[in-house]
Write a protein that holds these residues in place. Structure first.
Motif, PDB file in Angstrom:
ATOM      1  N   MET A 132       0.824  -1.204   0.000  1.00 34.24           N
ATOM      2  CA  MET A 132       0.000   0.000   0.000  1.00 34.24           C
ATOM      3  C   MET A 132       0.859   1.256   0.000  1.00 34.24           C
ATOM      4  O   MET A 132       0.593   2.215  -0.736  1.00 34.24           O
ATOM      5  CB  MET A 132      -0.931  -0.001   1.212  1.00 34.24           C
ATOM      6  N   ALA A 133       1.895   1.273   0.830  1.00 35.16           N
ATOM      7  CA  ALA A 133       2.764   2.446   0.925  1.00 35.16           C
ATOM      8  C   ALA A 133       3.461   2.734  -0.398  1.00 35.16           C
ATOM      9  O   ALA A 133       3.668   3.900  -0.758  1.00 35.16           O
ATOM     10  CB  ALA A 133       3.793   2.246   2.031  1.00 35.16           C
ATOM     11  N   MET A 134       3.791   1.684  -1.134  1.00 35.99           N
ATOM     12  CA  MET A 134       4.487   1.866  -2.408  1.00 35.99           C
ATOM     13  C   MET A 134       3.533   2.258  -3.530  1.00 35.99           C
ATOM     14  O   MET A 134       3.847   3.126  -4.343  1.00 35.99           O
ATOM     15  CB  MET A 134       5.230   0.582  -2.775  1.00 35.99           C
ATOM     16  N   ALA A 135       2.362   1.621  -3.580  1.00 33.62           N
ATOM     17  CA  ALA A 135       1.441   1.837  -4.701  1.00 33.62           C
ATOM     18  C   ALA A 135       0.428   2.943  -4.448  1.00 33.62           C
ATOM     19  O   ALA A 135       0.022   3.652  -5.377  1.00 33.62           O
ATOM     20  CB  ALA A 135       0.710   0.529  -5.029  1.00 33.62           C
ATOM     21  N   GLN A 136      -0.023   3.088  -3.182  1.00 26.96           N
ATOM     22  CA  GLN A 136      -1.022   4.113  -2.835  1.00 26.96           C
ATOM     23  C   GLN A 136      -0.585   4.827  -1.545  1.00 26.96           C
ATOM     24  O   GLN A 136      -1.193   4.644  -0.487  1.00 26.96           O
ATOM     25  CB  GLN A 136      -2.409   3.483  -2.627  1.00 26.96           C
ATOM     26  N   PRO A 137       0.463   5.624  -1.633  1.00 28.24           N
ATOM     27  CA  PRO A 137       0.952   6.274  -0.406  1.00 28.24           C
ATOM     28  C   PRO A 137      -0.084   7.192   0.242  1.00 28.24           C
ATOM     29  O   PRO A 137      -0.108   7.327   1.468  1.00 28.24           O
ATOM     30  CB  PRO A 137       2.174   7.076  -0.881  1.00 28.24           C
ATOM     31  N   ASP A 138      -0.966   7.795  -0.565  1.00 29.68           N
ATOM     32  CA  ASP A 138      -2.012   8.647   0.021  1.00 29.68           C
ATOM     33  C   ASP A 138      -2.953   7.832   0.893  1.00 29.68           C
ATOM     34  O   ASP A 138      -3.327   8.254   2.000  1.00 29.68           O
ATOM     35  CB  ASP A 138      -2.794   9.378  -1.080  1.00 29.68           C
ATOM     36  N   LEU A 139      -3.317   6.630   0.436  1.00 31.51           N
ATOM     37  CA  LEU A 139      -4.181   5.757   1.226  1.00 31.51           C
ATOM     38  C   LEU A 139      -3.455   5.276   2.475  1.00 31.51           C
ATOM     39  O   LEU A 139      -4.043   5.224   3.564  1.00 31.51           O
ATOM     40  CB  LEU A 139      -4.642   4.568   0.383  1.00 31.51           C
ATOM     41  N   TYR A 140      -2.182   4.929   2.343  1.00 32.13           N
ATOM     42  CA  TYR A 140      -1.394   4.457   3.484  1.00 32.13           C
ATOM     43  C   TYR A 140      -1.395   5.492   4.611  1.00 32.13           C
ATOM     44  O   TYR A 140      -1.634   5.158   5.776  1.00 32.13           O
ATOM     45  CB  TYR A 140       0.030   4.164   3.018  1.00 32.13           C
ATOM     46  N   PHE A 141      -1.160   6.744   4.261  1.00 28.23           N
ATOM     47  CA  PHE A 141      -1.114   7.777   5.292  1.00 28.23           C
ATOM     48  C   PHE A 141      -2.506   8.068   5.859  1.00 28.23           C
ATOM     49  O   PHE A 141      -2.655   8.375   7.040  1.00 28.23           O
ATOM     50  CB  PHE A 141      -0.466   9.043   4.742  1.00 28.23           C
ATOM     51  N   GLN A 142      -3.541   7.935   5.039  1.00 28.62           N
ATOM     52  CA  GLN A 142      -4.892   8.172   5.562  1.00 28.62           C
ATOM     53  C   GLN A 142      -5.332   7.042   6.491  1.00 28.62           C
ATOM     54  O   GLN A 142      -6.074   7.291   7.455  1.00 28.62           O
ATOM     55  CB  GLN A 142      -5.886   8.379   4.416  1.00 28.62           C
ATOM     56  N   MET A 143      -4.888   5.817   6.234  1.00 27.49           N
ATOM     57  CA  MET A 143      -5.173   4.735   7.177  1.00 27.49           C
ATOM     58  C   MET A 143      -4.513   5.023   8.530  1.00 27.49           C
ATOM     59  O   MET A 143      -5.097   4.765   9.590  1.00 27.49           O
ATOM     60  CB  MET A 143      -4.664   3.401   6.621  1.00 27.49           C
ATOM     61  N   ALA A 144      -3.311   5.573   8.483  1.00 27.98           N
ATOM     62  CA  ALA A 144      -2.634   5.931   9.738  1.00 27.98           C
ATOM     63  C   ALA A 144      -3.392   7.044  10.459  1.00 27.98           C
ATOM     64  O   ALA A 144      -3.541   7.023  11.685  1.00 27.98           O
ATOM     65  CB  ALA A 144      -1.200   6.373   9.447  1.00 27.98           C
ATOM     66  N   TRP A 145      -3.919   8.015   9.696  1.00 28.03           N
ATOM     67  CA  TRP A 145      -4.700   9.093  10.302  1.00 28.03           C
ATOM     68  C   TRP A 145      -6.005   8.565  10.886  1.00 28.03           C
ATOM     69  O   TRP A 145      -6.471   9.048  11.923  1.00 28.03           O
ATOM     70  CB  TRP A 145      -4.986  10.183   9.267  1.00 28.03           C
ATOM     71  N   LEU A 146      -6.610   7.592  10.238  1.00 33.17           N
ATOM     72  CA  LEU A 146      -7.842   7.004  10.774  1.00 33.17           C
ATOM     73  C   LEU A 146      -7.588   6.438  12.164  1.00 33.17           C
ATOM     74  O   LEU A 146      -8.394   6.620  13.084  1.00 33.17           O
ATOM     75  CB  LEU A 146      -8.359   5.906   9.837  1.00 33.17           C
ATOM     76  N   GLN A 147      -6.456   5.756  12.329  1.00 32.30           N
ATOM     77  CA  GLN A 147      -6.120   5.208  13.637  1.00 32.30           C
ATOM     78  C   GLN A 147      -5.825   6.322  14.641  1.00 32.30           C
ATOM     79  O   GLN A 147      -6.150   6.224  15.824  1.00 32.30           O
ATOM     80  CB  GLN A 147      -4.913   4.269  13.510  1.00 32.30           C
ATOM     81  N   ALA A 148      -5.227   7.415  14.159  1.00 30.59           N
ATOM     82  CA  ALA A 148      -4.814   8.494  15.064  1.00 30.59           C
ATOM     83  C   ALA A 148      -5.983   9.357  15.529  1.00 30.59           C
ATOM     84  O   ALA A 148      -6.052   9.741  16.704  1.00 30.59           O
ATOM     85  CB  ALA A 148      -3.763   9.358  14.383  1.00 30.59           C
ATOM     86  N   ILE A 149      -6.921   9.658  14.613  1.00 32.04           N
ATOM     87  CA  ILE A 149      -7.958  10.645  14.951  1.00 32.04           C
ATOM     88  C   ILE A 149      -9.382  10.138  14.766  1.00 32.04           C
ATOM     89  O   ILE A 149     -10.337  10.849  15.083  1.00 32.04           O
ATOM     90  CB  ILE A 149      -7.783  11.941  14.132  1.00 32.04           C
ATOM     91  N   GLY A 150      -9.550   8.920  14.240  1.00 24.03           N
ATOM     92  CA  GLY A 150     -10.904   8.428  14.003  1.00 24.03           C
ATOM     93  C   GLY A 150     -11.442   8.899  12.655  1.00 24.03           C
ATOM     94  O   GLY A 150     -10.717   9.465  11.841  1.00 24.03           O
ATOM     95  N   PRO A 151     -12.734   8.698  12.393  1.00 20.35           N
ATOM     96  CA  PRO A 151     -13.331   8.977  11.068  1.00 20.35           C
ATOM     97  C   PRO A 151     -13.556  10.472  10.820  1.00 20.35           C
ATOM     98  O   PRO A 151     -14.683  10.945  10.758  1.00 20.35           O
ATOM     99  CB  PRO A 151     -14.645   8.203  11.112  1.00 20.35           C
ATOM    100  N   HIS A 152     -12.501  11.214  10.670  1.00 22.71           N
ATOM    101  CA  HIS A 152     -12.601  12.651  10.417  1.00 22.71           C
ATOM    102  C   HIS A 152     -13.054  12.916   8.981  1.00 22.71           C
ATOM    103  O   HIS A 152     -12.735  12.166   8.062  1.00 22.71           O
ATOM    104  CB  HIS A 152     -11.246  13.309  10.673  1.00 22.71           C
ATOM    105  N   THR A 153     -13.763  14.019   8.773  1.00 18.63           N
ATOM    106  CA  THR A 153     -14.335  14.344   7.464  1.00 18.63           C
ATOM    107  C   THR A 153     -13.291  14.367   6.357  1.00 18.63           C
ATOM    108  O   THR A 153     -13.545  13.891   5.243  1.00 18.63           O
ATOM    109  CB  THR A 153     -15.045  15.709   7.521  1.00 18.63           C
ATOM    110  N   PHE A 154     -12.098  14.889   6.629  1.00 18.50           N
ATOM    111  CA  PHE A 154     -11.120  15.041   5.550  1.00 18.50           C
ATOM    112  C   PHE A 154     -10.564  13.699   5.061  1.00 18.50           C
ATOM    113  O   PHE A 154      -9.898  13.633   4.030  1.00 18.50           O
ATOM    114  CB  PHE A 154     -10.002  16.007   5.962  1.00 18.50           C
ATOM    115  N   LEU A 155     -10.854  12.617   5.765  1.00 16.60           N
ATOM    116  CA  LEU A 155     -10.393  11.297   5.342  1.00 16.60           C
ATOM    117  C   LEU A 155     -11.395  10.583   4.442  1.00 16.60           C
ATOM    118  O   LEU A 155     -11.061   9.573   3.834  1.00 16.60           O
ATOM    119  CB  LEU A 155     -10.127  10.418   6.574  1.00 16.60           C
TER     120      LEU A 155
END
Length: 278
Positions: A132-155
């Motif tokens: 995921m990090a190699m092919a879809q880095p934007d998704l990889y970082f948003q999955m990390a944000w989901l864990q950090a802040i929950g289902p925020h609108t910008f995700l």
């Protein structure tokens, strides 16, 4: 003492197809509600007793205050508790992290059959996260944000496209997204290698490993790898995303599972009957 679990049950409609209940185990960030939208009633209407439950700290289950400390072994204990209430050997069906939980459960227990849906593979999350990090880095970082802040609108937009087809991501998908919650950090670490799976093909029941052809979270290569590891039956479904039980073509997934269940359970019943007669 284990927290009280939220459990949903549906009795089979009409003549039961099998005496073995279907027990659905949800994945990370969600709860039993993901099965209750479609699968619980659909399979009950096809003649199966169906059971879904929320893991501790998820949905309506207790233990929310300590959710970040829950381990995969704790989740296996939750599954054990539910199975102990059934009186029959179950068919276990797990999605994503739920598939990993089932694999850990089967290290020490038996089941009539098992279905792993878009499941974390036996080696854990390292390969899928790297891909995921190699092919879809934007998704990889948003999955990390989901864990950090929950289902925020910008995700919602990017994660929504990974979870669901575009034509439902804007309506039902927004409702589903709002119900997501952060996952136990300890459980995620367990799936990164802290609690590896030692299950072998010799110890597995009849098994179907099913995935989404274009899944960006648990990639199709890993679905095929898991099936080979356990000598399991294997299916990839087109035109569906990671949240296979909620997406637009969920019924195509359910029908694939039903067809497999009917063959496997009938075959196993006949085999047991022949052994009894002998």
């Amino acid at each position: 003492m284990s927290p009280e679990l939220e459990i949903f049950r549906r009795s089979p409609t009409g003549k039961p197809k099998s005496k073995h209940p279907l027990v659905f185990v949800h994945g990370a960030f969600t709860g039993a509600w993901c099965w209750n939208e479609h699968f619980l009633n659909w399979f009950a209407d096809k003649g199966f007793e169906t059971v879904s439950f929320s893991l501790r700290g998820h949905g309506g289950s207790g233990g929310r205050q300590l959710r970040s400390l829950a381990s995969i072994d704790d989740y296996v204990e939750d599954l054990e508790e539910v199975v102990d209430t059934l009186g029959q050997t179950p068919v276990l069906i797990g999605h994503s992290m739920g598939g990993y939980i089932i694999q850990k459960y089967l290290e020490q227990h038996t089941a009539e059959a098992a279905i792993l849906m878009a499941s974390v593979p036996p080696e854990g999350l390292l390969a899928s996260n790297t891909m995921m990090a190699m092919a879809q880095p934007d998704l990889y970082f948003q999955m990390a944000w989901l864990q950090a802040i929950g289902p925020h609108t910008f995700l919602r937009e990017r994660l929504g496209r990974a979870m669901l087809s575009p034509d439902i991501a804007e309506d039902e998908g927004m409702i589903y997204f709002g119900r997501l919650e952060t996952e136990s950090q300890r459980a995620l670490l367990d799936m990164m290698g802290a609690n590896p799976i030692f299950l072998t093909a010799d110890d597995t029941p009849a098994m179907l490993v099913i995935g989404a052809h274009d899944d960006e979270i648990i990639q199709s290569e890993l679905i095929h790898h898991t099936a080979r590891k356990y000598h399991a039956d294997y299916a990839l479904v087109d035109d569906i995303h990671h949240a296979m039980m909620l997406d637009k073509n969920w019924e195509k997934v359910a029908e694939t599972m039903l067809e497999w269940l009917q063959v496997k359970l009938v075959t196993q019943q006949r085999t047991k009957g022949n052994k009894s007669a002998a």
